[in-house]
Design a protein around this motif. Structure first.
Motif, mmCIF file in Angstrom:
data_model
loop_
_atom_site.group_PDB
_atom_site.id
_atom_site.type_symbol
_atom_site.label_atom_id
_atom_site.label_comp_id
_atom_site.label_asym_id
_atom_site.label_seq_id
_atom_site.Cartn_x
_atom_site.Cartn_y
_atom_site.Cartn_z
ATOM 1 N N ARG A 59 -20.142 18.146 10.204
ATOM 2 C CA ARG A 59 -19.017 17.727 9.365
ATOM 3 C C ARG A 59 -19.091 16.228 9.116
ATOM 4 O O ARG A 59 -19.848 15.518 9.772
ATOM 5 N N ASP A 61 -18.167 12.359 9.276
ATOM 6 C CA ASP A 61 -17.430 11.507 10.199
ATOM 7 C C ASP A 61 -16.851 10.297 9.461
ATOM 8 O O ASP A 61 -16.298 9.384 10.063
ATOM 9 N N LEU A 148 -31.765 10.327 5.656
ATOM 10 C CA LEU A 148 -31.968 11.155 6.861
ATOM 11 C C LEU A 148 -32.362 12.553 6.394
ATOM 12 O O LEU A 148 -31.649 13.533 6.623
ATOM 13 N N PRO A 154 -40.240 16.784 18.553
ATOM 14 C CA PRO A 154 -41.117 16.305 19.628
ATOM 15 C C PRO A 154 -42.456 17.030 19.556
ATOM 16 O O PRO A 154 -42.605 17.983 18.774
ATOM 17 N N TYR A 156 -44.091 18.549 22.380
ATOM 18 C CA TYR A 156 -44.338 19.073 23.714
ATOM 19 C C TYR A 156 -45.349 20.216 23.652
ATOM 20 O O TYR A 156 -45.264 21.063 22.738
ATOM 21 N N GLY A 188 -31.602 16.658 22.676
ATOM 22 C CA GLY A 188 -31.132 15.546 21.843
ATOM 23 C C GLY A 188 -29.624 15.413 21.898
ATOM 24 O O GLY A 188 -28.887 16.401 21.775
ATOM 25 N N THR A 192 -25.924 14.474 15.881
ATOM 26 C CA THR A 192 -26.101 15.896 15.599
ATOM 27 C C THR A 192 -25.940 16.713 16.873
ATOM 28 O O THR A 192 -25.188 17.695 16.911
ATOM 29 N N GLY A 193 -26.678 16.335 17.914
ATOM 30 C CA GLY A 193 -26.612 17.076 19.176
ATOM 31 C C GLY A 193 -25.180 17.144 19.684
ATOM 32 O O GLY A 193 -24.699 18.204 20.110
ATOM 33 N N ARG A 212 -32.292 12.777 27.087
ATOM 34 C CA ARG A 212 -33.204 11.725 27.528
ATOM 35 C C ARG A 212 -32.427 10.422 27.756
ATOM 36 O O ARG A 212 -32.558 9.790 28.774
ATOM 37 N N ARG A 213 -31.610 10.055 26.758
ATOM 38 C CA ARG A 213 -30.734 8.879 26.917
ATOM 39 C C ARG A 213 -29.357 9.279 26.402
ATOM 40 O O ARG A 213 -29.252 9.859 25.316
ATOM 41 N N ASN A 215 -25.731 8.783 24.574
ATOM 42 C CA ASN A 215 -25.192 7.963 23.490
ATOM 43 C C ASN A 215 -23.729 7.702 23.759
ATOM 44 O O ASN A 215 -23.041 8.570 24.305
ATOM 45 N N ARG A 333 -26.051 3.859 16.175
ATOM 46 C CA ARG A 333 -25.111 4.516 15.271
ATOM 47 C C ARG A 333 -24.207 5.420 16.120
ATOM 48 O O ARG A 333 -24.681 6.312 16.819
ATOM 49 N N LEU A 354 -33.256 14.144 31.491
ATOM 50 C CA LEU A 354 -34.708 14.010 31.306
ATOM 51 C C LEU A 354 -35.226 12.664 31.812
ATOM 52 O O LEU A 354 -36.436 12.502 31.975
ATOM 53 N N PHE A 385 -34.411 12.100 12.900
ATOM 54 C CA PHE A 385 -35.080 11.978 11.599
ATOM 55 C C PHE A 385 -36.005 10.765 11.537
ATOM 56 O O PHE A 385 -35.780 9.775 12.230
ATOM 57 N N SER A 503 -39.159 8.017 18.640
ATOM 58 C CA SER A 503 -40.262 8.237 19.584
ATOM 59 C C SER A 503 -41.261 9.267 19.075
ATOM 60 O O SER A 503 -42.364 9.366 19.605
HETATM 61 P P1 NAP Z 1 -30.658 10.702 16.547
HETATM 62 O O1 NAP Z 1 -29.408 9.934 16.565
HETATM 63 O O2 NAP Z 1 -31.915 10.000 16.252
HETATM 64 O O3 NAP Z 1 -30.754 11.434 17.943
HETATM 65 C C1 NAP Z 1 -31.902 12.144 18.310
HETATM 66 C C2 NAP Z 1 -31.743 12.575 19.741
HETATM 67 O O4 NAP Z 1 -32.878 13.341 20.104
HETATM 68 C C3 NAP Z 1 -31.680 11.399 20.718
HETATM 69 O O5 NAP Z 1 -30.794 11.738 21.749
HETATM 70 C C4 NAP Z 1 -33.112 11.314 21.217
HETATM 71 O O6 NAP Z 1 -33.269 10.732 22.465
HETATM 72 C C5 NAP Z 1 -33.455 12.785 21.279
HETATM 73 N N1 NAP Z 1 -34.891 13.008 21.247
HETATM 74 C C6 NAP Z 1 -35.742 12.708 20.256
HETATM 75 N N2 NAP Z 1 -36.990 13.049 20.608
HETATM 76 C C7 NAP Z 1 -36.910 13.564 21.839
HETATM 77 C C8 NAP Z 1 -37.874 14.072 22.722
HETATM 78 N N3 NAP Z 1 -39.154 14.086 22.394
HETATM 79 N N4 NAP Z 1 -37.447 14.521 23.920
HETATM 80 C C9 NAP Z 1 -36.141 14.486 24.251
HETATM 81 N N5 NAP Z 1 -35.186 14.009 23.452
HETATM 82 C C10 NAP Z 1 -35.571 13.549 22.254
HETATM 83 O O7 NAP Z 1 -30.583 11.918 15.500
HETATM 84 P P2 NAP Z 1 -29.313 12.735 15.000
HETATM 85 O O8 NAP Z 1 -28.436 13.078 16.136
HETATM 86 O O9 NAP Z 1 -29.810 13.831 14.149
HETATM 87 O O10 NAP Z 1 -28.525 11.706 14.117
HETATM 88 C C11 NAP Z 1 -29.191 10.944 13.142
HETATM 89 C C12 NAP Z 1 -28.178 10.333 12.201
HETATM 90 O O11 NAP Z 1 -27.709 11.332 11.289
HETATM 91 C C13 NAP Z 1 -26.915 9.825 12.852
HETATM 92 O O12 NAP Z 1 -27.088 8.589 13.475
HETATM 93 C C14 NAP Z 1 -25.992 9.777 11.682
HETATM 94 O O13 NAP Z 1 -26.210 8.649 10.899
HETATM 95 C C15 NAP Z 1 -26.402 11.018 10.910
HETATM 96 N N6 NAP Z 1 -25.498 12.114 11.273
HETATM 97 C C16 NAP Z 1 -24.238 12.087 10.741
HETATM 98 C C17 NAP Z 1 -23.352 13.056 11.090
HETATM 99 C C18 NAP Z 1 -21.962 13.032 10.549
HETATM 100 O O14 NAP Z 1 -21.057 13.251 11.259
HETATM 101 N N7 NAP Z 1 -21.744 12.780 9.308
HETATM 102 C C19 NAP Z 1 -23.705 14.061 11.966
HETATM 103 C C20 NAP Z 1 -24.992 14.072 12.461
HETATM 104 C C21 NAP Z 1 -25.890 13.084 12.111
HETATM 105 P P3 NAP Z 1 -33.631 9.160 22.584
HETATM 106 O O15 NAP Z 1 -32.375 8.469 22.190
HETATM 107 O O16 NAP Z 1 -34.002 8.980 23.990
HETATM 108 O O17 NAP Z 1 -34.759 8.900 21.628
#
Ligand code: NAP
Length: 543
Positions: A59, A61, A148, A154, A156, A188, A192-193, A212-213, A215, A333, A354, A385, A503
């Motif tokens: 949804r 934000d 995005l 990953p 793995y 993750g 999104t997660g 892994r980390r 937020n 973010r 992790l 992404f 990563s």
């Molecule tokens: P993200 O913020 O880049 O988060 C990716 C997650 O996956 C992180 O926790 C990352 O851990 C983990 N990850 C990646 N590679 C991994 C691996 N090999 N092993 C274990 N964990 C791994 O991506 P996102 O959550 O899709 O969000 C991206 C952006 O989309 C947001 O910042 C936002 O701008 C947008 N978004 C917007 C909305 C909304 O509400 N409108 C909703 C979702 C997304 P590390 O941090 O350790 O790398």
């Protein structure tokens, strides 16, 4: 190129790539001006991010009424946002409503994924090739690529061997996914997660969150919007959009410039108690501005939010694992959540840290960490992404003298105002790298970008201009300005897509900095691009 080869190509004055939020508005503006333009969209329908991200919990934000388009009084009068933060199905309906209202689909070609674009300096034209083999020629190409839109996985060992269903959140299937009774793993914990975990926690038999980390995250504070409330919003639309225009983040939330240190800790905490219950990004965007620049100020708000997490998670050890240590609040973010932390109070939800036990490999029946094997029926990769430049890298873009854009941007993108890049004439970007789109409420910024790009193309068609290129000097100056704005922010040291970290993408791993977006704020960005246009496009070479 022989004349036969050219005649097999379809020719347009403008080709827009992408039928998402920006592409829809872009084609509306161009066709309203009578400019010959089409949209090429790789997917089989319009909507971009809202077509793709069908995962449970997806949804806005941004407040819905600040996310919608502002350009049409009729749309504003007719559309009822049912929730303060509207969900994906409704958002996709909205984009279809707009496209159908203005009969925009007739300008869109679906299943048309551009794989190559080559600049021909002799004719000042782009030649485009699609994955289908179709070919096009355009004077101008407008990239409406989502920042995005390129999901990353990953690598793995064993991922393909998993016997159950597994997919990236961006590829969540259209068909309903059975969750009841399932053992689900989510990898993750970004925005999104956090959204998906919060919603599916109640539905599944067992949920393992592979983190892994952690937020930082704070409450979205969603609510329904009644018919009366919607009418009150409609009556205020002019004011709402004016407020967004004047705020650095493109939201209605305005920064607090009263001075962090002019208040006692008790007064600051009282203010944060209030902001924690307010909608959306208020806790960040309406906070004391110092939290973005002053380490001590940021440490104090971080500790405040950490205490909130401790107050919401029953198990103290789990709470501590959910509190980020490597970056302060708002330095990546910020994901917004609805009962995310409470999910960890459910007996069947388990956090797999992790950082203590990394994933070793994926098996046919689950995930093997260095600690144990986790039996799973479904694996959800919420792993983010290849942000901002990923969409460009997926197209083989060759400019003047055979130089490729991928090479030019390999260590970091370089643009003029986020709209053009030297060496790639007539390629215009509405939400490009180093524009304000990535750092502000996206649709507000893309409307600004679309309007500017449209004016430029219109100017070209009116004046017979066939070639527009940003000069190398203008680009250098803009990149310097982008870097200066970036360096002012505390987040410059954090690992997130704001700083180009991913990563899973070669060259974007830890330790690299990519200057992805302009962080000087929406009003400064608008003033800068308006000044460029008013000067007769100083910084551009128009031939
Ligand atoms: P993200 O913020 O880049 O988060 C990716 C997650 O996956 C992180 O926790 C990352 O851990 C983990 N990850 C990646 N590679 C991994 C691996 N090999 N092993 C274990 N964990 C791994 O991506 P996102 O959550 O899709 O969000 C991206 C952006 O989309 C947001 O910042 C936002 O701008 C947008 N978004 C917007 C909305 C909304 O509400 N409108 C909703 C979702 C997304 P590390 O941090 O350790 O790398």
């Amino acid at each position: 190129m022989t004349s036969d080869e050219i005649s097999t190509r379809t020719r347009h004055e403008v080709i827009v790539i992408g039928a998402g939020v920006s592409g829809i508005y872009q084609i509306k503006r161009l066709t309203d001006l009578g400019i010959d333009a089409i949209v090429l969209e790789g997917d089989d329908d319009l909507g971009g991010t809202w077509y793709r991200n069908r995962y449970p919990g997806a949804r806005f934000d941004s407040e819905s009424y600040t996310y919608g388009y502002s350009f049409s009084k009729e749309v504003l009068a007719e559309w009822h946002w049912k929730e303060r933060f509207s969900a994906q199905p409704e958002n996709l309906r909205y984009l279809n409503f707009v496209a159908d209202k203005f009969d925009l689909r007739r300008h869109m070609r679906f299943n048309s994924r551009v794989e190559q674009m080559t600049w021909h300096d002799d004719t000042s034209e782009w030649h485009l090739s699609l994955t289908s083999g179709e070919k096009y020629i355009a004077r101008f190409v407008i990239a409406s690529l989502g920042p995005l839109s390129q999901p990353t996985l990953p690598s793995y060992p064993g991922m393909d061997a998993f016997a159950g269903e597994s997919f990236h959140t961006f590829h969540w299937p259209k068909e309903p996914v059975a969750l009841e009774g399932q053992r689900v793993g989510v990898i993750g914990t970004g925005a999104t997660g956090i959204q998906v975990i919060s919603v599916i926690a109640d539905q599944v038999a067992e949920l393992k969150v592979f983190q892994r980390r952690p937020n930082w995250s704070s409450p979205l504070n969603n609510a329904a919007i009644s018919a009366d409330e919607m009418q009150a919003i409609r009556d205020r639309y002019d004011e709402i959009f004016e407020n967004c225009k004047n705020s650095p983040g493109g939201f209605e939330h305005l920064p607090d410039w009263r001075g962090f240190w002019n208040f006692t800790p008790e007064e600051r905490h009282a203010r944060w108690d209030q902001l924690y219950t307010e909608s959306g990004f208020a806790i960040l965007a309406s906070n004391f501005a110092e939290i973005f620049f002053d380490e001590k100020a940021n440490a104090e708000i971080s500790e405040y939010i950490a205490d909130r997490i401790r107050g919401r998670v029953d198990d103290p050890a789990t709470a501590e694992k959910l509190i980020p240590r490597d970056h302060g609040f708002g330095m990546q973010r910020l994901p917004l959540e609805t009962r995310y932390f409470e999910a960890y109070n459910l007996d069947h939800v388990h956090l797999v840290d992790l950082s203590e036990t990394p994933i070793d490999h994926v098996t046919a029946t689950g995930i093997q960490t260095t600690g144990e094997h986790h039996e799973l029926d479904l694996i959800v990769y919420a792993t983010g992404f290849d942000a901002i430049t990923g969409g460009y890298d997926r197209i083989n873009i060759t400019g003047v003298d055979g130089a490729t854009l991928a090479d030019k941007w390999r260590s970091s993108p370089r643009t003029f105002l986020g709209m053009l890049t030297n060496g790639f004439p007539n390629l215009l970007m509405v939400a490009g790298p180093q524009s304000a789109s990535g750092s502000t409420n996206f649709p507000r910024a893309i409307e600004t970008g679309v309007n500017w790009v449209t004016d430029l193309v219109h100017h070209a068609t009116e004046t017979g201009t066939t070639r527009i290129e940003a000069t190398a000097e203008a680009e250098d100056e803009w990149v310097d300005e982008v870097i200066r704005a970036h360096e002012r922010m505390l987040f410059r040291r954090s690992k997130g897509w704001f700083t180009g970290y991913n990563s899973n993408v070669k060259g974007h791993q830890e330790g690299t900095i990519r200057y992805q977006a302009y962080f000087g704020g929406a009003p400064q960005f608008s003033a800068r691009i308006d000044a460029c246009a008013a000067s007769g496009y100083e910084g551009l070479e128009l031939v």
